[in-house]
Design an enzyme around this catalytic site. Structure first.
Site, PDB file in Angstrom:
ATOM      1  CB  SER A 238      -0.905   0.013   1.240  1.00 50.61           C
ATOM      2  OG  SER A 238      -1.698   1.173   1.280  1.00 50.61           O
ATOM      3  CB  CYS A 239       2.067   3.627  -2.299  1.00 51.05           C
ATOM      4  SG  CYS A 239       1.002   3.796  -3.756  1.00 51.05           S
ATOM      5  N   PRO A 240       0.735   5.799  -0.497  1.00 49.72           N
ATOM      6  CG  PRO A 240       1.971   7.523   0.505  1.00 49.72           C
ATOM      7  CD  PRO A 240       2.124   6.212  -0.223  1.00 49.72           C
TER       8      PRO A 240
ATOM      9  CB  THR B 109      -0.177  -0.087  -4.427  1.00 49.47           C
ATOM     10  OG1 THR B 109      -0.288   1.034  -3.549  1.00 49.47           O
ATOM     11  CG2 THR B 109      -0.925  -1.268  -3.826  1.00 49.47           C
TER      12      THR B 109
END
Length: 497
Positions: free
Chosen positions: A8-10, A16
């Protein structure tokens, strides 16, 4: 071995899925099996209970909180950022193997008792690291609202002109008084498709602060933090606290919920704590703090700043333009920004269109300058910031200063001063050039209404370049210092043969 992983990335877009692919390839190459859950912008397919139960270890490649982390309680966990998974998937998997082997040697009773941490951040990490992680969690959930709302508003201005906001909400524009649309069922007939798009976009924008606040609290205290966080954010918007108020309410909600979760209560009460007691008590506490403690100081500060600004008009108008530029960039939609914008509106209502032009121009340069910086020095920005930079062009041109928030939340000490310098330059130049704007909003799309339009665009361009240069310089100096420190430590380390 068998592993499960969550990436998960921002922004939940490219990195991701790049991290997931890297882990899959590394595990397969090492002879292991892995199942990955991508918690991205497109949603996620949760790992099955069977996969989790059969896993020897869990890998978290995440720059924001991992949703439903309690599913993995008792399993050996290796947590890193998405960059670690993308750049060194093999090393990530090897570390998971070691964690699984160590976990297998512990007594089963001890493994089952191991609690799952509430957030991705290591509990032993420094306070600054944890606060930044919480803030980035809120920003990551807020970004879709910024993008959707900002683009819809920009399209509305393109289709309906600068007066569309006044037609929908009411007020005076171009010497004409508009009542506004009171019944949304008549919105299409009274304001057309442009009015509908503006209303949808502005509604999305109204959710920025509540979503930011709610998911900061979520990052700190998991799902029990969402309700008090969002309520606190709504109150922050209602009292005019804006972006900074949302940060404060989110942190308050998170700390209050964490405190309540640590209370020892009778077994009969424990069952209703997460669904009744914690939401009720935390929402009341945060609401009271926002209304009684935060609201009055912000209102007083706004009134004081407005009175002070009024004394700078006249011969020092260029200085006023620069100061308003500083304020527009300081908190990007927060109370200081709103004081500057309200001052411009007040000046416009009295017939002074010079101040409004300076305020709007200064509010455009933060996202534009950051978008330019992500193109010129891409390596200085995280993947999430690079994605935000792509939207920054349209948001900046549309006078949506909030497009700079993702950058400021991640690195405020370098980014915010740089934005202030660029916006102050644009504000002062706009006044010196004598540019005027009868429109209170619209950005570059209303340049046809602006007096001295070419000089006005020049002021914006100069401020954009100044912002970009300051951001790049500030981040380069910080990065070079970190690199020098690392080199010095390496040089002093003993050599073992």
């Amino acid at each position: 071995m068998r592993f499960v992983a969550v990436t998960s990335c921002p922004t939940g877009i490219a990195h991701t899925y790049m991290a997931a692919e890297s882990l899959e390839q590394a595990a397969t190459a090492a002879g292991h099996e892995i199942t990955v859950e991508t918690q991205g912008a497109a949603g996620s397919q949760p790992l099955s209970a069977e996969d989790i139960a059969a896993a020897d270890a869990v890998l978290f490649a995440a720059d924001v909180d991992v949703r439903d982390r309690e599913r993995f309680a008792g399993k050996p966990v290796v947590a890193k950022g998405v960059k670690a998974a993308i750049n060194d998937g093999a090393g990530f998997v090897a570390e998971a193997v070691r964690a699984a082997e160590q976990g297998a040697r512990r007594p089963e009773r001890e493994q089952a008792a191991e609690p799952a941490p509430a957030t991705k951040v290591d509990p032993t990490a420094g306070a600054a690291t944890r606060v930044r992680q919480w803030l980035m969690t809120g920003v990551s959930y807020m970004i879709p609202f910024v993008a959707a709302g900002g683009i819809l508003i920009a399209i509305a201005f393109l289709l309906g002109g600068a007066e569309i906001a006044t037609i929908v909400d009411g007020g005076e524009f171009g010497g004409r008084e508009y009542e506004g649309v009171s019944d949304l069922s008549n919105l299409l007939g009274e304001a057309g498709i442009a009015g509908v798009l503006f209303k949808i976009g502005s509604t999305a924008f109204e959710m920025l602060v509540p979503i930011l606040s709610g998911f900061i609290a979520f990052g700190m205290a998991d799902r029990p933090g969402i309700a008090p966080g969002i309520v606190g954010g709504l109150l922050a918007s209602a009292i005019g606290a804006g972006f900074l108020g949302g940060l404060v309410s989110g942190l308050l909600a998170g700390f209050v919920v964490l405190g309540l979760k640590r209370l020892t209560v009778p077994r009969g009460v424990a069952g209703v704590m997460p669904v009744v007691v914690i939401p009720l008590v935390s929402t009341v506490v945060v609401g009271l703090l926002m209304v009684i403690v935060v609201g009055e100081p912000i209102a007083a500060a706004q009134s004081g700043m407005t009175d002070w600004l009024s004394g700078l008009s006249g011969g020092t108008a260029w200085l006023l333009g620069g100061l308003l530029g500083l304020m527009m960039a300081f908190d990007m939609g927060g109370p200081v920004n709103k004081v500057a914008y309200t001052f411009g509106i007040a000046a416009l209502s009295s017939g002074d269109t010079v101040i409004m032009a300076a305020v709007m121009a200064a509010g455009m340069t933060p996202p534009l300058g950051l978008a330019l910086a992500t193109v010129i020095r891409k390596r200085l920005f995280s993947p999430a910031e690079q994605e935000a930079g792509k939207a920054g062009w349209l948001l900046g041109l549309s006078f949506i200063t909030e497009g700079a928030i993702p950058f400021a939340a991640g690195d405020p000490l370098r980014v915010i001063p740089s934005l202030m310098v660029g916006s102050a330059t644009t504000g002062a130049l706009s006044v010196l050039f004598g540019s005027t704007s009868p429109a209170p909003h619209g950005g570059v799309w209303v340049v046809g209404l602006v007096g001295q339009p070419l000089l006005y665009l020049l002021a914006i361009a100069i401020g954009t370049v100044v912002t970009c240069a300051c951001v790049v310089l500030a981040k380069s100096v910080g990065r070079q210092k970190a690199a020098d420190d690392t080199t010095n430590v390496s040089a002093q380390a003993p050599v073992t043969v």
